[in-house]
Design an enzyme around this catalytic site. Structure first.
Site, mmCIF file in Angstrom:
data_model
loop_
_atom_site.group_PDB
_atom_site.id
_atom_site.type_symbol
_atom_site.label_atom_id
_atom_site.label_comp_id
_atom_site.label_asym_id
_atom_site.label_seq_id
_atom_site.Cartn_x
_atom_site.Cartn_y
_atom_site.Cartn_z
ATOM 1 N N LYS A 1 -4.052 -27.015 -13.877
ATOM 2 C CA LYS A 1 -4.456 -27.455 -12.529
ATOM 3 C C LYS A 1 -4.143 -26.371 -11.488
ATOM 4 O O LYS A 1 -3.356 -25.450 -11.756
ATOM 5 C CB LYS A 1 -3.740 -28.761 -12.176
ATOM 6 C CG LYS A 1 -2.231 -28.656 -12.194
ATOM 7 C CD LYS A 1 -1.565 -30.028 -12.201
ATOM 8 C CE LYS A 1 -0.057 -29.882 -12.188
ATOM 9 N NZ LYS A 1 0.614 -31.172 -12.383
ATOM 10 N N TYR B 1 7.328 -10.009 15.237
ATOM 11 C CA TYR B 1 7.049 -11.146 16.131
ATOM 12 C C TYR B 1 8.338 -11.869 16.512
ATOM 13 O O TYR B 1 9.189 -12.127 15.673
ATOM 14 C CB TYR B 1 6.126 -12.155 15.444
ATOM 15 C CG TYR B 1 4.697 -11.701 15.370
ATOM 16 C CD1 TYR B 1 3.946 -11.480 16.528
ATOM 17 C CD2 TYR B 1 4.090 -11.502 14.130
ATOM 18 C CE1 TYR B 1 2.626 -11.054 16.454
ATOM 19 C CE2 TYR B 1 2.775 -11.093 14.050
ATOM 20 C CZ TYR B 1 2.050 -10.867 15.215
ATOM 21 O OH TYR B 1 0.754 -10.458 15.130
HETATM 22 C C1 LIG Z 1 1.599 -30.838 -13.354
HETATM 23 C C2 LIG Z 1 1.889 -31.802 -14.437
HETATM 24 C C3 LIG Z 1 2.489 -31.379 -15.638
HETATM 25 C C4 LIG Z 1 3.013 -29.970 -15.839
HETATM 26 O O1 LIG Z 1 4.255 -29.873 -15.202
HETATM 27 P P1 LIG Z 1 5.155 -28.551 -15.285
HETATM 28 O O2 LIG Z 1 6.399 -28.912 -14.619
HETATM 29 O O3 LIG Z 1 4.400 -27.486 -14.560
HETATM 30 O O4 LIG Z 1 5.294 -28.233 -16.738
HETATM 31 C C5 LIG Z 1 2.628 -32.308 -16.646
HETATM 32 N N1 LIG Z 1 2.226 -33.592 -16.476
HETATM 33 C C6 LIG Z 1 1.676 -34.041 -15.333
HETATM 34 C C7 LIG Z 1 1.279 -35.458 -15.210
HETATM 35 C C8 LIG Z 1 1.508 -33.163 -14.281
HETATM 36 O O5 LIG Z 1 0.979 -33.610 -13.135
#
Ligand SMILES: *Cc1c(COP(=O)(O)O)cnc(C)c1O
Length: 359
Positions: free
Chosen positions: A34, A254
């Site tokens: 993702k 800044y």
């Molecule tokens: C993002 C996600 C993962 C992966 O999590 P990590 O901590 O990056 O390994 C696994 N399961 C779900 C449901 C997620 O949303």
């Protein structure tokens, strides 16, 4: 001159997937891609995860982008579908869906489909974000077994809320609640994110869902990937674009937030929040130039950051490479300096950064 660059080390990626299998040797792996593969480039990363059994994403568009990129592995939608009209699309593309509530289940039951969809029933065992209540489990499971629109193989899933803290008993409680609900059901069980994979072997189940650790980064509080045998996949670099002298007490940047006690030299580097570098990185956040650590001073601006190089003992020059994070400078450490987590820094890389994929 190439400025902000994310070098993506594909052999480190392959190594990290092996490391997932080292931690969870009996499990199938759903590689979590993702958010543009945590900022590493969705399709490119997927193309180099041949040994994963499936991919997982959060949005249908991410899954469609994988198919458009020619990837054929099963894809799991971690939040399921949001619109009943998308169900034929799921079927046509071999997307598998989470079922986390009544609306999704009712949509599946009442749809007109050519074939059954593969579903993952998500149970809330304590995260209290998505998932059906434990008390609803039997009813949901039976309805999924009954409807001809869901494949008979209904995989079972839950998600940990505190697995990054080895001293927190919550994870063990979540595992035992899940086991008590699904232990006798002969379907695939899937519980663990990266932290679960690394720290909670009792939660490995049949499938694991690594995200962050694939990218070589530690999900555990106060640890870095190397401590788990992982190798950072991203190295974020840029170049020095100016070296200048400032007198004592000249306010730099800044808001004039920083001034040196004594005359010093600054290297100005081409990196800022416009590239995704955290604006909240505190004074003193390290960068590396030619193997030496230096500290950020003043505010991070959109395109530039000033680095205090003192009397420039090591002869920093315009055009020198600056490492913002990478092997030698863990992104976990930079995240700490910016009061955030490495997940956020990786996801925030902007399109201005050029990607270089290296075998
Ligand atoms: C993002 C996600 C993962 C992966 O999590 P990590 O901590 O990056 O390994 C696994 N399961 C779900 C449901 C997620 O949303």
């Amino acid at each position: 001159m190439r400025l902000a660059t994310a070098e993506i080390n594909l052999s480190a990626l392959a190594h990290n997937l092996k490391q997932v299998k080292f931690f969870a040797p009996k499990c199938k792996v759903m590689a979590v891609l993702k958010a543009n593969a945590y900022g590493h480039g969705l399709v490119k990363i997927a193309q180099h995860l041949n040994d994963a059994d499936a991919f997982a994403v959060a949005r249908i568009d991410e899954a469609l982008a994988l198919r458009a990129g020619g990837l054929t592995k099963p894809i799991v939608l971690l939040e399921g579908f949001f619109n009943k009209a998308d169900l034929p699309l799921l079927l046509a593309n071999n997307f598998q869906t989470i079922i986390h509530d009544e609306n999704q289940l009712a949509a599946i039951e009442s749809a007109q489909l050519e074939a059954p969809i593969r579903c993952w029933l998500k149970v809330n065992t304590g995260m209290h974000r998505l998932g059906i209540a434990p008390a609803q489990f039997n009813a949901f499971y039976n309805r999924l077994q009954t409807t001809k629109n869901a494949h008979n193989t209904v995989n079972l899933m839950t998600h940990f809320s505190c697995a990054d803290d080895i001293n927190n008993h919550k994870t063990a409680q979540q595992v035992s609640l899940f086991q008590s609900l699904v232990g006798n059901i002969d379907q695939a069980h899937c519980l663990s994110n990266s932290a679960g994979i690394i720290a909670w072997p009792s939660g490995h189940g049949d499938w694991v869902r690594p995200g962050l650790m694939l990218y070589g980064v530690s999900p555990m509080a106060n640890q870095v990937g190397q401590q788990h045998g992982l190798k950072p996949v991203m190295r974020l670099t840029t170049k020095v674009i100016a070296v200048r002298e400032v007198a004592a007490h000249e306010a730099v940047g800044y808001g004039g937030r920083w001034q040196s006690e004594k005359p010093t030299q600054l290297a100005v580097v081409a990196m800022g929040y416009g590239d995704g570098y955290p604006r909240h990185a505190k004074e003193g956040t390290p960068v590396m130039i030619a193997g030496q650590r230096y500290a950020i001073v003043g505010s991070v601006s959109m395109d530039m950051i000033s680095i205090d190089i003192g009397n420039n003992l090591h002869n920093v020059r315009v055009g020198d490479e600056v490492i913002m994070w990478g092997d030698e400078l863990p992104v976990e450490e930079i995240a700490k300096c910016a009061d955030t987590i490495p997940y956020e820094l990786l996801c925030n890389i902007t399109p201005r950064v050029s990607y270089q994929y290296q075998r």
